[in-house]
Scaffold this motif. Structure first.
Motif, mmCIF file in Angstrom:
data_model
loop_
_atom_site.group_PDB
_atom_site.id
_atom_site.type_symbol
_atom_site.label_atom_id
_atom_site.label_comp_id
_atom_site.label_asym_id
_atom_site.label_seq_id
_atom_site.Cartn_x
_atom_site.Cartn_y
_atom_site.Cartn_z
ATOM 1 N N LEU A 286 0.852 -1.191 0.000
ATOM 2 C CA LEU A 286 0.000 0.000 0.000
ATOM 3 C C LEU A 286 0.887 1.240 0.000
ATOM 4 C CD1 LEU A 286 -2.927 -0.711 2.503
ATOM 5 C CD2 LEU A 286 -3.117 -0.256 0.043
ATOM 6 N N VAL A 287 0.652 2.135 -0.933
ATOM 7 C CA VAL A 287 1.385 3.393 -1.017
ATOM 8 C C VAL A 287 0.364 4.527 -0.945
ATOM 9 C CG1 VAL A 287 2.956 4.816 -2.381
ATOM 10 C CG2 VAL A 287 3.185 2.319 -2.424
ATOM 11 N N ASP A 288 0.341 5.204 0.197
ATOM 12 C CA ASP A 288 -0.656 6.265 0.421
ATOM 13 C C ASP A 288 -2.071 5.735 0.196
ATOM 14 O OD1 ASP A 288 1.370 8.089 0.985
ATOM 15 O OD2 ASP A 288 1.569 8.654 -1.122
ATOM 16 N N GLY A 289 -2.287 4.499 0.646
ATOM 17 C CA GLY A 289 -3.613 3.905 0.535
ATOM 18 C C GLY A 289 -3.926 3.274 -0.808
ATOM 19 N N VAL A 290 -2.981 3.333 -1.743
ATOM 20 C CA VAL A 290 -3.198 2.797 -3.086
ATOM 21 C C VAL A 290 -2.422 1.484 -3.240
ATOM 22 C CG1 VAL A 290 -2.914 3.210 -5.557
ATOM 23 C CG2 VAL A 290 -3.505 5.108 -4.030
ATOM 24 N N PRO A 291 -3.089 0.386 -3.593
ATOM 25 C CA PRO A 291 -2.368 -0.873 -3.802
ATOM 26 C C PRO A 291 -1.436 -0.772 -5.015
ATOM 27 C CG PRO A 291 -4.736 -1.260 -3.551
ATOM 28 C CD PRO A 291 -4.550 0.213 -3.757
ATOM 29 N N MET A 292 -0.215 -1.201 -4.844
ATOM 30 C CA MET A 292 0.751 -1.208 -5.930
ATOM 31 C C MET A 292 1.599 -2.472 -5.834
ATOM 32 S SD MET A 292 1.998 2.770 -6.309
ATOM 33 C CE MET A 292 2.391 2.535 -8.053
ATOM 34 N N LEU A 293 2.321 -2.761 -6.909
ATOM 35 C CA LEU A 293 3.224 -3.901 -6.919
ATOM 36 C C LEU A 293 4.648 -3.414 -6.736
ATOM 37 C CD1 LEU A 293 1.795 -6.047 -9.860
ATOM 38 C CD2 LEU A 293 1.534 -6.434 -7.398
ATOM 39 N N GLN A 294 5.352 -4.050 -5.812
ATOM 40 C CA GLN A 294 6.740 -3.713 -5.553
ATOM 41 C C GLN A 294 7.631 -4.829 -6.085
ATOM 42 O OE1 GLN A 294 8.246 -1.793 -1.718
ATOM 43 N NE2 GLN A 294 8.843 -3.921 -1.418
ATOM 44 N N VAL A 295 8.606 -4.437 -6.896
ATOM 45 C CA VAL A 295 9.526 -5.403 -7.499
ATOM 46 C C VAL A 295 10.957 -4.955 -7.241
ATOM 47 C CG1 VAL A 295 10.280 -6.498 -9.649
ATOM 48 C CG2 VAL A 295 7.857 -5.932 -9.323
ATOM 49 N N VAL A 296 11.789 -5.883 -6.808
ATOM 50 C CA VAL A 296 13.207 -5.589 -6.646
ATOM 51 C C VAL A 296 13.879 -5.844 -7.986
ATOM 52 C CG1 VAL A 296 15.335 -6.182 -5.462
ATOM 53 C CG2 VAL A 296 13.173 -6.201 -4.214
ATOM 54 N N ALA A 297 14.437 -4.788 -8.584
ATOM 55 C CA ALA A 297 15.049 -4.917 -9.909
ATOM 56 C C ALA A 297 16.126 -3.869 -10.065
ATOM 57 C CB ALA A 297 13.993 -4.760 -10.998
ATOM 58 N N SER A 298 16.981 -4.079 -11.040
ATOM 59 C CA SER A 298 18.024 -3.115 -11.365
ATOM 60 C C SER A 298 17.796 -2.573 -12.757
ATOM 61 C CB SER A 298 19.415 -3.765 -11.301
ATOM 62 O OG SER A 298 19.555 -4.694 -12.360
ATOM 63 N N ALA A 299 18.540 -1.534 -13.104
ATOM 64 C CA ALA A 299 18.471 -0.955 -14.449
ATOM 65 C C ALA A 299 19.659 -1.426 -15.264
ATOM 66 C CB ALA A 299 18.452 0.571 -14.371
ATOM 67 N N ALA A 300 19.995 -2.707 -15.125
ATOM 68 C CA ALA A 300 21.172 -3.250 -15.805
ATOM 69 C C ALA A 300 21.035 -3.155 -17.309
ATOM 70 C CB ALA A 300 21.366 -4.707 -15.400
ATOM 71 N N ALA A 301 22.085 -2.665 -17.971
ATOM 72 C CA ALA A 301 22.087 -2.630 -19.423
ATOM 73 C C ALA A 301 22.373 -4.026 -19.954
ATOM 74 C CB ALA A 301 23.152 -1.659 -19.918
ATOM 75 N N GLU A 302 21.843 -4.320 -21.133
ATOM 76 C CA GLU A 302 22.063 -5.622 -21.736
ATOM 77 C C GLU A 302 22.736 -5.423 -23.087
ATOM 78 O OE1 GLU A 302 19.422 -8.689 -21.200
ATOM 79 O OE2 GLU A 302 19.254 -8.172 -19.098
ATOM 80 N N GLY A 303 24.046 -5.341 -23.054
ATOM 81 C CA GLY A 303 24.779 -5.161 -24.291
ATOM 82 C C GLY A 303 24.846 -3.724 -24.745
ATOM 83 N N GLY A 304 24.657 -2.766 -23.809
ATOM 84 C CA GLY A 304 24.698 -1.376 -24.192
ATOM 85 C C GLY A 304 24.799 -0.488 -22.986
ATOM 86 N N ALA A 305 24.621 0.808 -23.184
ATOM 87 C CA ALA A 305 24.720 1.778 -22.087
ATOM 88 C C ALA A 305 23.498 1.673 -21.194
ATOM 89 C CB ALA A 305 24.819 3.188 -22.664
ATOM 90 N N VAL A 306 23.681 1.955 -19.929
ATOM 91 C CA VAL A 306 22.579 1.935 -18.976
ATOM 92 C C VAL A 306 21.669 3.116 -19.216
ATOM 93 C CG1 VAL A 306 21.983 2.086 -16.545
ATOM 94 C CG2 VAL A 306 23.977 0.769 -17.233
ATOM 95 N N GLN A 307 20.362 2.842 -19.219
ATOM 96 C CA GLN A 307 19.371 3.907 -19.319
ATOM 97 C C GLN A 307 18.616 3.970 -18.020
ATOM 98 O OE1 GLN A 307 16.926 3.497 -22.744
ATOM 99 N NE2 GLN A 307 18.574 3.951 -24.156
ATOM 100 N N ARG A 308 18.311 5.143 -17.592
ATOM 101 C CA ARG A 308 17.659 5.310 -16.297
ATOM 102 C C ARG A 308 16.217 4.800 -16.356
ATOM 103 N NH1 ARG A 308 14.909 9.429 -13.650
ATOM 104 N NH2 ARG A 308 15.103 10.808 -15.451
ATOM 105 N N GLY A 309 15.869 3.986 -15.356
ATOM 106 C CA GLY A 309 14.496 3.465 -15.277
ATOM 107 C C GLY A 309 13.630 4.405 -14.479
ATOM 108 N N ARG A 310 12.475 3.886 -14.102
ATOM 109 C CA ARG A 310 11.529 4.736 -13.362
ATOM 110 C C ARG A 310 11.984 4.924 -11.941
ATOM 111 N NH1 ARG A 310 5.598 2.688 -13.926
ATOM 112 N NH2 ARG A 310 5.327 4.610 -12.803
#
Length: 310
Positions: A286-310
Motif C-alpha cells: 500500500l502506497v498512500d492507501g493505493v495498492p501497488m506492486l513492488q519489485v526488486v530490480a536493477s536498471a542493468a544494461a544488456e549489451g549497451g549503455a545503462v538507461q535510467r528506469g523509473r
C-alpha cells in the motif's frame, strides 16, 4: 545517469495494478493474507529484431484479463502435451533444466516446447526445422493458418503438427531470460518463464485469425520514451487500453524486459548478453492507501549503455 562502468544497484520499484486486479488487492488487505493459489506453469517469448528506431519487440493485445498483461509478449500456459516426446534439435531438456534451475526434466521440456508452440500459435513464427540448422522458409498462407488454428484449438497436438511436416523444435534459437511468479493475492497465478528469440529472416508474424486482435513491432526505445503517456494504450485502441499509460496496460515483467531491450546496442547484443537466471515475485504493498506492486530490480544494461528506469 550512471555510465556502463558504474556498479549497478538493485532498487525497490513500484508499478500500478491493472484496473481488474484492484478488487482482489483490496480484498487481500481487508480480509487478511491467505494462502496464495498454486500458480500454473506458463512460457512467453520476447521476439526481437533490429529496426530503424533501435531494437524492436513484438507486442500483442491479450483479452480476458491475462496475467501476462493486457499488452504483452506472445505466450500462455504449459499444456500436458508439451512434455510429450517431440523431435528435438539444440540443447537437451537436461541442459535446459540445468540452465533454468528446474529439477524435473519434463517440466523443463514443457516450458521450452510451450514457448515455441505459443509463439507459433499467436504469431506464426515457427522455431522448428527439419534439422539443426534449418527453418521453414515461410509460415504464411492458408495451410499454415489452418495448422495454427488446429494447434490453438487443441484439435491437433503441436508434436503431431511438427511430425507431419518432418520438423523438430529448434531449442537453440531460444535464450532464457527470467522467471516471474504472479503476486500472491492474484486470483489467477502463473509461474512464467520468459525466453527471447530473434525474428527468423524469412518469417513474418501475423495474427491468429480466430483470436488475434492487435499486434505490432514496436521500438523499445520509443516505448520507454513514451511510457508516461497513453501512446501505447491509444495505439492498441481497445476499451481496456485507451487512455492508459504503458505501465497500466502491460505488467512489471513486460516493462522491465522492454527497458533492457531498449538499453541494448542491437538485437545481437541483447540476445548474447549473459544474464543470471533470477526469479521475480512482485509483492503487493500500500502506497498512500493505493495498492501497488513492488519489485526488486536493477536498471542493468544488456549489451549497451545503462538507461535510467523509473
Amino acid at each position: 545517469m550512471p555510465n556502463s562502468a558504474s556498479p549497478l544497484r538493485e532498487e525497490q520499484r513500484l508499478f500500478p495494478l491493472a484496473p481488474d486486479q484492484l478488487g482482489a488487492a483490496h480484498s487481500w488487505f481487508e480480509h487478511g493474507e491467505r494462502s496464495p493459489r498454486k500458480p500454473r506453469l506458463a512460457s512467453s517469448v520476447v521476439l526481437v529484431r533490429d529496426g530503424a528506431a533501435g531494437t524492436e519487440t513484438y507486442l500483442g493485445y491479450r483479452s480476458g484479463s491475462s496475467p501476462l498483461g493486457t499488452v504483452a509478449f506472445p505466450g500462455g500456459s504449459v499444456d500436458d502435451a508439451d512434455g510429450e516426446p517431440v523431435t528435438w534439435f539444440g540443447p537437451s531438456p537436461a541442459k535446459w533444466a540445468e540452465t533454468m534451475g528446474i529439477n524435473d526434466l519434463r517440466v523443463a521440456q514443457g516450458h521450452v516446447v510451450a514457448a515455441i508452440r505459443e509463439l507459433f500459435e499467436e504469431t506464426g513464427v515457427l522455431l522448428a526445422g527439419p534439422d539443426e540448422s534449418s527453418l521453414p522458409e515461410s509460415t504464411s498462407g492458408a495451410d499454415w493458418m489452418r495448422t495454427r488454428e488446429a494447434v490453438a484449438g487443441q484439435e491437433k497436438s503441436f508434436a503431431e503438427a511438427l511430425s507431419r511436416r518432418g520438423l523438430g523444435v529448434r531449442t537453440d534459437l531460444l535464450k532464457p531470460l527470467s522467471n516471474w511468479l504472479s503476486p500472491d493475492f492474484a486470483h489467477r497465478r502463473f509461474d512464467t518463464r520468459y525466453f527471447a528469440a530473434a525474428q527468423p529472416a524469412n518469417q513474418r508474424p501475423s495474427l491468429l485469425e480466430s483470436k488475434g486482435v492487435w499486434a505490432a513491432w514496436l521500438s523499445a526505445q520509443e516505448l520507454m520514451a513514451g511510457r508516461e503517456t497513453t501512446a501505447l494504450g491509444d495505439l492498441v485502441d481497445q476499451p481496456d487500453t485507451r487512455g492508459l499509460t504503458f505501465s497500466e496496460v502491460t505488467s512489471p515483467a513486460v516493462e522491465i524486459i522492454v527497458e533492457k531491450i531498449a538499453s541494448a546496442r542491437g538485437c545481437i547484443a541483447y540476445l548474447s548478453h549473459k544474464r543470471p537466471q533470477r526469479i521475480y515475485h512482485p509483492e503487493l504493498v500500500l502506497v498512500d492507501g493505493v495498492p501497488m506492486l513492488q519489485v526488486v530490480a536493477s536498471a542493468a544494461a544488456e549489451g549497451g549503455a545503462v538507461q535510467r528506469g523509473r
